[in-house]
Design an enzyme around this catalytic site. Structure first.
Site, PDB file in Angstrom:
ATOM      1  N   ARG A   8     -33.993 -34.716 -73.998  1.00  0.00           N
ATOM      2  CA  ARG A   8     -35.104 -33.835 -74.377  1.00  0.00           C
ATOM      3  C   ARG A   8     -36.369 -34.598 -74.763  1.00  0.00           C
ATOM      4  NH1 ARG A   8     -32.349 -29.014 -77.998  1.00  0.00           N
ATOM      5  NH2 ARG A   8     -30.421 -28.788 -76.792  1.00  0.00           N
ATOM      6  N   HIS A  10     -32.569 -40.085 -67.842  1.00  0.00           N
ATOM      7  CA  HIS A  10     -32.772 -39.925 -69.291  1.00  0.00           C
ATOM      8  C   HIS A  10     -32.463 -41.189 -70.094  1.00  0.00           C
ATOM      9  CE1 HIS A  10     -33.270 -35.776 -68.282  1.00  0.00           C
ATOM     10  NE2 HIS A  10     -31.990 -35.550 -68.078  1.00  0.00           N
ATOM     11  N   LYS A  27     -33.003 -40.146 -91.516  1.00  0.00           N
ATOM     12  CA  LYS A  27     -32.452 -40.117 -90.159  1.00  0.00           C
ATOM     13  C   LYS A  27     -33.155 -41.102 -89.230  1.00  0.00           C
ATOM     14  CE  LYS A  27     -32.652 -35.549 -89.748  1.00  0.00           C
ATOM     15  NZ  LYS A  27     -32.413 -34.200 -89.167  1.00  0.00           N
ATOM     16  N   ARG A  60     -33.438 -21.049 -89.285  1.00  0.00           N
ATOM     17  CA  ARG A  60     -32.153 -21.660 -88.921  1.00  0.00           C
ATOM     18  C   ARG A  60     -31.008 -20.708 -89.241  1.00  0.00           C
ATOM     19  NH1 ARG A  60     -31.964 -27.240 -88.126  1.00  0.00           N
ATOM     20  NH2 ARG A  60     -33.931 -28.338 -88.444  1.00  0.00           N
ATOM     21  N   LYS A  98     -39.009 -22.273-108.266  1.00  0.00           N
ATOM     22  CA  LYS A  98     -39.018 -22.139-106.811  1.00  0.00           C
ATOM     23  C   LYS A  98     -38.381 -20.808-106.396  1.00  0.00           C
ATOM     24  CE  LYS A  98     -40.359 -26.456-105.816  1.00  0.00           C
ATOM     25  NZ  LYS A  98     -41.588 -26.801-105.092  1.00  0.00           N
ATOM     26  N   PRO A 156     -28.665 -34.891 -84.251  1.00  0.00           N
ATOM     27  CA  PRO A 156     -27.945 -35.843 -85.098  1.00  0.00           C
ATOM     28  C   PRO A 156     -28.481 -35.813 -86.530  1.00  0.00           C
ATOM     29  CG  PRO A 156     -28.554 -36.850 -83.009  1.00  0.00           C
ATOM     30  CD  PRO A 156     -29.268 -35.532 -83.082  1.00  0.00           C
ATOM     31  N   GLU A 157     -27.575 -35.693 -87.497  1.00  0.00           N
ATOM     32  CA  GLU A 157     -27.963 -35.693 -88.903  1.00  0.00           C
ATOM     33  C   GLU A 157     -27.581 -37.034 -89.524  1.00  0.00           C
ATOM     34  OE1 GLU A 157     -26.921 -32.165 -91.031  1.00  0.00           O
ATOM     35  OE2 GLU A 157     -27.434 -30.847 -89.369  1.00  0.00           O
TER      36      GLU A 157
END
EC number: 3.2.2.23
Length: 270
Positions: free
Chosen positions: A110, A91, A58, A260, A151, A2-3
């Site tokens: 998880r 869970h 988050k 990613r 950067k 979830p973002e």
């Protein structure tokens, strides 16, 4: 995982049912999350009225009269409202029962999430070094430009750095870079001010729209009302490697950036 839009969707779903309610008891069936749930959480929270449900990055902040419960959904967690006393399934680790007869139930297959207690949440070690919220005036393209000078890191992991701006995870970084026409592999320090101004606008637009659409349905995510999000139906790049670009028809490419997967259009993004 979830973002920010998914977490904000959850906050908006549960807040009206929690704020102003008194906690009758807390049931912890399994405390083994990423960090152990405090053994005395029931003692600390029971009998208190919930004042506000807020969000920082988050993290969900469930503020009581004294102290705040800091919750993170981890990779697969969700918070939803159920009838108090409803038998728990596998869970379903925590119930926060309210005097209204509802319970806030935390599910996490998880167990990568968190439920922590703090008397000073904004100075908690998990929150104190976070950057600005993307949907506030504290975040804009000038900040991205200034923070990126010198950067050599790729621009995608740069905008995903929570010290730069919070809540721009893999899904929404991929989509914002596509919308701004920026190759995610480009060095952050080589992106111009004008392009960062455009990127910040797209980050704000896409996050706001994703929240409006209820977040993105990925694997286990459901909102606080038990409903899925619908933003996934409108993704332009994320998860579409090998498929034609919706804008120009070019085959989208997938690369690894910062461990990613990142999908981009070699024609639309430079």
């Amino acid at each position: 995982m979830p973002e920010l839009p998914e977490v904000e969707t959850t906050r908006r779903g549960i807040a009206p049912h929690l704020e102003g309610q008194r906690v009758s008891r807390v049931i912890v069936r399994d405390s083994r999350l990423r960090w152990p749930i405090p053994e005395d959480l029931d003692v600390r929270l029971s009998g208190q009225r919930i004042v506000q449900v807020d969000r920082r990055a988050k993290y969900l902040l469930i503020q009581a009269e004294v102290g705040t419960l800091i919750s993170h959904l981890g990779m697969s967690g969700n918070l939803r409202l159920v009838e108090a006393g409803l038998p728990a399934l596998k869970h379903e680790h925590v119930d926060i029962e309210l005097e209204s007869g509802l319970a806030l139930r935390y599910t996490d297959p998880r167990r990568f999430g968190a439920m922590l207690w703090s008397l000073d949440p904004h100075n908690h070690e998990l929150l104190i070094r976070l950057g600005p919220e993307p949907l506030t005036d504290l975040f804009d393209g000038e900040r991205l430009y200034e923070r990126s000078r010198g950067k050599s890191i790729a621009v995608k992991p740069f905008v995903m750095d929570n010290a730069v701006v919070v809540g721009v995870g893999n899904i929404y970084a991929t989509e914002a870079l596509f919308a701004a026409g920026i190759d995610p592999r480009r060095e952050a320090g080589s992106v111009s001010r004008a392009r960062y101004l455009k990127l910040a606008i797209e980050i704000k637009r896409i996050l706001a729209y994703a929240i409006e659409r209820g977040g993105t349905t990925l694997r286990d995510f459901i909102g606080g009302d038990g409903k899925p999000g619908y933003f996934q139906q409108e993704l332009f790049a994320y998860g579409r490697g090998g498929q034609p670009c919706k804008v120009c028809g070019t085959t989208l490419r997938e690369v690894k950036l910062g461990q990613r997967a990142s999908v981009y259009c070699p024609k639309c993004q430079r």
